[in-house]
Scaffold this motif. Structure first.
Motif, PDB file in Angstrom:
ATOM      1  N   GLY A 303      -7.354  17.907  96.785  1.00 49.17           N
ATOM      2  CA  GLY A 303      -7.309  19.244  97.379  1.00 49.17           C
ATOM      3  C   GLY A 303      -6.025  19.529  98.113  1.00 49.17           C
ATOM      4  N   ASN A 304      -5.043  18.666  97.973  1.00 50.99           N
ATOM      5  CA  ASN A 304      -3.763  18.860  98.655  1.00 50.99           C
ATOM      6  C   ASN A 304      -2.777  19.607  97.768  1.00 50.99           C
ATOM      7  OD1 ASN A 304      -4.639  17.376 100.904  1.00 50.99           O
ATOM      8  ND2 ASN A 304      -4.093  15.455  99.870  1.00 50.99           N
ATOM      9  N   LYS A 305      -1.952  20.397  98.376  1.00 50.15           N
ATOM     10  CA  LYS A 305      -0.864  21.067  97.675  1.00 50.15           C
ATOM     11  C   LYS A 305       0.252  20.060  97.421  1.00 50.15           C
ATOM     12  CE  LYS A 305       2.352  24.932  98.065  1.00 50.15           C
ATOM     13  NZ  LYS A 305       2.847  26.026  98.935  1.00 50.15           N
ATOM     14  N   ASP A 309       4.996  16.320 102.196  1.00 45.59           N
ATOM     15  CA  ASP A 309       4.059  15.832 103.236  1.00 45.59           C
ATOM     16  C   ASP A 309       2.796  15.238 102.610  1.00 45.59           C
ATOM     17  OD1 ASP A 309       5.840  16.665 105.127  1.00 45.59           O
ATOM     18  OD2 ASP A 309       4.877  18.622 105.427  1.00 45.59           O
ATOM     19  N   ALA A 310       2.268  15.910 101.576  1.00 49.21           N
ATOM     20  CA  ALA A 310       1.043  15.412 100.936  1.00 49.21           C
ATOM     21  C   ALA A 310       1.289  14.070 100.260  1.00 49.21           C
ATOM     22  CB  ALA A 310       0.544  16.436  99.911  1.00 49.21           C
ATOM     23  N   VAL A 311       2.450  13.935  99.620  1.00 47.94           N
ATOM     24  CA  VAL A 311       2.767  12.681  98.950  1.00 47.94           C
ATOM     25  C   VAL A 311       2.978  11.569  99.968  1.00 47.94           C
ATOM     26  CG1 VAL A 311       4.417  11.524  97.427  1.00 47.94           C
ATOM     27  CG2 VAL A 311       3.731  13.872  96.949  1.00 47.94           C
ATOM     28  N   LYS A 312       3.577  11.887 101.106  1.00 48.65           N
ATOM     29  CA  LYS A 312       3.779  10.874 102.148  1.00 48.65           C
ATOM     30  C   LYS A 312       2.443  10.359 102.691  1.00 48.65           C
ATOM     31  CE  LYS A 312       8.399  12.224 103.687  1.00 48.65           C
ATOM     32  NZ  LYS A 312       9.223  12.768 104.800  1.00 48.65           N
ATOM     33  N   VAL A 313       1.482  11.261 102.801  1.00 43.94           N
ATOM     34  CA  VAL A 313       0.140  10.838 103.232  1.00 43.94           C
ATOM     35  C   VAL A 313      -0.445   9.875 102.210  1.00 43.94           C
ATOM     36  CG1 VAL A 313      -2.230  11.619 103.638  1.00 43.94           C
ATOM     37  CG2 VAL A 313      -0.308  12.906 104.592  1.00 43.94           C
ATOM     38  N   ALA A 345       4.367   6.789  93.648  1.00 45.00           N
ATOM     39  CA  ALA A 345       4.238   7.775  94.719  1.00 45.00           C
ATOM     40  C   ALA A 345       5.563   7.935  95.471  1.00 45.00           C
ATOM     41  CB  ALA A 345       3.124   7.358  95.674  1.00 45.00           C
ATOM     42  N   LYS A 346       6.247   6.830  95.725  1.00 45.16           N
ATOM     43  CA  LYS A 346       7.541   6.909  96.406  1.00 45.16           C
ATOM     44  C   LYS A 346       8.579   7.645  95.558  1.00 45.16           C
ATOM     45  CE  LYS A 346       7.054   2.793  99.328  1.00 45.16           C
ATOM     46  NZ  LYS A 346       7.567   1.437  99.655  1.00 45.16           N
ATOM     47  N   ASN A 347       8.575   7.397  94.233  1.00 50.50           N
ATOM     48  CA  ASN A 347       9.496   8.111  93.343  1.00 50.50           C
ATOM     49  C   ASN A 347       9.230   9.609  93.359  1.00 50.50           C
ATOM     50  OD1 ASN A 347      10.779   5.761  92.571  1.00 50.50           O
ATOM     51  ND2 ASN A 347       9.523   5.471  90.744  1.00 50.50           N
ATOM     52  N   LEU A 348       7.961   9.980  93.390  1.00 49.68           N
ATOM     53  CA  LEU A 348       7.603  11.393  93.443  1.00 49.68           C
ATOM     54  C   LEU A 348       8.069  12.019  94.750  1.00 49.68           C
ATOM     55  CD1 LEU A 348       6.191  13.853  92.264  1.00 49.68           C
ATOM     56  CD2 LEU A 348       4.031  12.972  93.194  1.00 49.68           C
ATOM     57  N   ALA A 349       7.895  11.300  95.849  1.00 50.75           N
ATOM     58  CA  ALA A 349       8.344  11.815  97.147  1.00 50.75           C
ATOM     59  C   ALA A 349       9.850  12.018  97.160  1.00 50.75           C
ATOM     60  CB  ALA A 349       7.927  10.845  98.258  1.00 50.75           C
ATOM     61  N   MET A 350      10.577  11.059  96.580  1.00 50.42           N
ATOM     62  CA  MET A 350      12.025  11.168  96.527  1.00 50.42           C
ATOM     63  C   MET A 350      12.458  12.393  95.718  1.00 50.42           C
ATOM     64  SD  MET A 350      14.752   8.325  95.139  1.00 50.42           S
ATOM     65  CE  MET A 350      13.938   7.066  96.144  1.00 50.42           C
ATOM     66  N   GLU A 351      11.774  12.636  94.597  1.00 50.39           N
ATOM     67  CA  GLU A 351      12.105  13.777  93.742  1.00 50.39           C
ATOM     68  C   GLU A 351      11.865  15.096  94.479  1.00 50.39           C
ATOM     69  OE1 GLU A 351      10.299  16.080  89.849  1.00 50.39           O
ATOM     70  OE2 GLU A 351       9.805  13.963  90.155  1.00 50.39           O
TER      71      GLU A 351
END
Length: 626
Positions: A303-305, A309-313, A345-351
């Motif tokens: 349910g997160n956008k 911030d959502a990826v960091k969580v 998840a970290k790669n997605l946050a970086m992108e």
């Protein structure tokens, strides 16, 4: 077009360590380049008797039948002499006629029925298999020049000659240069002794049946992989090569240093002739991996956008999960899977972080980066691709470079220079280039005169020898407003871009020579050009050429920090995006001038074509590419 490659000889080609005198040997393929035979003043007659290896693609062909073969193929097969055991039948003239003409034979059978038993069916010419030619003339070209070389093959080469009688076939042969027959349009020919290699054209129902050398321009624009088969495209490509060579020759000769500028940049550079905020850039977006797509799906499932911030969580949760698995002595596979999940998840946050703070674009101009190097190397230039996202508004608009998503541009920057210096440099460059093309691409210019535009030589010579008329933008507008003999499609008004029609009227009708228009209104030019003292115009210039119109644009760069900040704000741009460019003014910046020219426009000017897609090797539009 696909090709079935067939090696005709199993023995290797006889090595030619040195080319015969007067011939140019290709260093890496041990064959003689055709231009070194065909472009000689004597047409190659002085080389008669030389044994050479040549190669190329078949542009045309003709099969020759010896007289007796010709008779056999057109009439009947030879009749063997009768033997005592042969049943020889004497035929009258009427019986032979009935045998030859089907209509007469049918009428005779109808009326005579069974009473005429001597109507004999003889083989007709149409029922005989086509005779293979006893020799073949091939006209080949290897791309080194516009002319073609005639080669002659006969049955002594131990080859089914029909194999080479196909347009587009590649062939490598060894033979002797001989004088061509008196009635031939060629000075010399090569009598083939050995066929070394054949790349045959495969029969395919999807393959166009038209002669590849005669494809229309419209067809070739949509089928770019067939463009090199066209003689016109081959000639245009050599002219484009000459323009590239001439560009490097001029700038290297005059002390410039060639710089490779980035293709991908975080700075929206704009083009040399438009304001950056009106230009459309192509944004670079990395393709998502399957793992990244899966991670996005997981985040959405909670349910997160999708956001940083959502990826960091999610990253924190995954880290805790790994610690729990390690404390519980879980199996190694489960831990490795969790670690791989965390990595994704970290790669997605970086992108996402990169997208948020630093978008990447395909460069529309090397100008700003070149200006940077001009601050340390003085005189620099670049030659490379630029990209733009431009809408396609109709068929006629495709004649303009604005409709290409990729093109090649020459850009120049001179330190310690002002507007007049840049104008003089661009004029000298253009005149040098005209002389270079006429000297080094003369045969291709003649070909363009014959096939495309018969005035192209005169136009090139005019630019080379003429002085360039210099007028301000304000003077150009005033001059056009005084014209009473012509009504322009676009209104002539100060502050509006001069249309191509208006520019060419000044060049072709008013002054009849190249024209440099300078000091344009600031709203018509990029923010980085120097603001003049009137605060309404900038130190810019455009060079207008007969028939072509606008060819070169440039101007003096703004060196004042406060003014460049003001111009960036007026253009509606973000200062932080150009902080590095602004900082150049704080690092000992000199006065600089630059200009740019689209290589495709130069090629159009030389060749005389009206469609830019005919002078670029592989035209790439947003709607079509290869």
């Amino acid at each position: 077009m696909s090709a079935m490659v067939k090696s005709v000889e199993t023995t290797e080609m006889t090595e030619q360590r040195q080319a015969p005198p007067g011939l140019g040997l290709s260093k890496y393929s041990r064959r003689v380049i055709l231009s070194t035979i065909l472009n000689r003043e004597d047409g190659g007659v002085g080389l008669v008797g030389e044994r050479v290896v040549v190669g190329g693609w078949v542009k045309s062909y003709k099969g020759i039948h010896r007289q007796q073969d010709h008779v056999q193929s057109k009439l009947l097969p030879p009749v063997p002499s009768p033997t005592p055991s042969s049943n020889v039948v004497d035929l009258s003239c009427s019986e032979v006629l009935m045998s030859r003409v089907p209509l007469i034979r049918s009428i005779t059978r109808l009326f005579l029925n069974q009473h005429h038993s001597r109507v004999i069916d003889l083989p007709t010419p149409s029922s005989l298999p086509p005779a293979s030619p006893s020799s073949v003339y091939l006209w080949i070209n290897d791309g080194s020049c516009t002319l073609q070389l005639q080669i002659v093959l006969d049955s002594s080469v131990h080859l089914a000659l029909s194999q080479v009688m196909q347009i587009g076939t590649s062939i490598l042969v060894q033979g002797t240069i001989t004088k061509a027959p008196d009635r031939s349009k060629f000075a010399v020919q090569i009598v083939v002794e050995k066929v070394v290699y054949i790349g045959m054209v495969e029969s395919n129902k999807n393959r166009p049946t038209q002669n590849p050398t005669r494809f229309s321009s419209a067809f070739l624009r949509l089928n770019s992989h067939l463009r090199p088969k066209s003689t016109t495209v081959e000639s245009t490509s050599r002219i484009r090569n000459g323009l590239t060579q001439g560009t490097h020759a001029f700038f290297q000769k005059t002390g410039f240093i060639h710089i490779h500028t980035p293709v991908i940049t975080s700075t929206r550079t704009g083009s040399g002739t438009t304001c950056i905020n009106t230009s459309k850039h192509l944004r670079v977006k990395p393709e998502e991996t399957a793992a990244e797509k899966a991670e996005k799906k997981k985040v959405r499932g909670r349910g997160n956008k999708i956001g940083v911030d959502a990826v960091k969580v999610a990253i924190k949760e995954k880290s805790r999960r790994i610690e729990e698995l390690r404390r519980s002595d879980s199996n190694r596979d489960a831990i490795d899977s969790a670690i791989e999940d965390l990595k994704n998840a970290k790669n997605l946050a970086m992108e996402l972080e990169q997208k948020k703070h630093n978008s990447l674009y395909l460069s529309m101009s090397a100008g700003l980066h070149l200006e940077n190097y001009g601050c340390g190397l003085s005189s620099v230039y670049s030659l490379g691709p630029v990209f733009q996202a431009a809408p396609i508004t109709g068929h006629n608009s495709q004649k303009k470079t604005a409709d290409l998503s990729e093109m090649w541009v020459v850009e120049v920057n001179l330190a310690f220079s002002e507007l007049e210096d840049g104008m003089k440099c661009s004029e000298d460059y253009l005149k040098f280039l005209c002389g270079w093309v006429l000297e080094n691409c003369s045969e291709d210019v003649k070909f363009s005169m014959k096939k495309i535009d018969r005035t192209c030589f005169d136009r090139i010579r005019l630019v080379q020898l003429s002085s360039f008329k210099q007028i301000t933008y304000t003077e150009a507008v005033e001059t056009l407003n005084k014209v009473e003999s012509k009504t322009f499609k676009q209104k002539v008004e100060w502050g509006l871009v001069l249309s191509e029609e208006q520019q060419r009227y000044l060049c072709d009708e008013m002054y009849k020579q190249p024209v440099i228009i300078y000091n344009h209104p600031k709203n018509l030019k990029p923010f980085f050009l120097r603001l003049n003292d009137d605060n309404n115009t900038v130190a810019s210039f455009d060079i207008i050429i007969p028939k072509v119109g606008l060819l070169i644009s440039g101007g003096q760069r703004e060196e004042r920090t406060d003014v460049i900040n003001l111009r960036i704000d007026e253009a509606g741009l973000q200062r932080k995006e150009y902080e590095w460019y602004i900082d150049l003014r704080r690092q000992g910046k000199a006065k600089q001038t630059g200009f740019s020219v689209v290589l495709e426009n130069l090629a159009m000017f030389v060749v005389g074509t009206d469609d830019v897609r005919d002078v670029i090797p592989i035209p790439t539009l947003l709607t079509h590419g290869i």
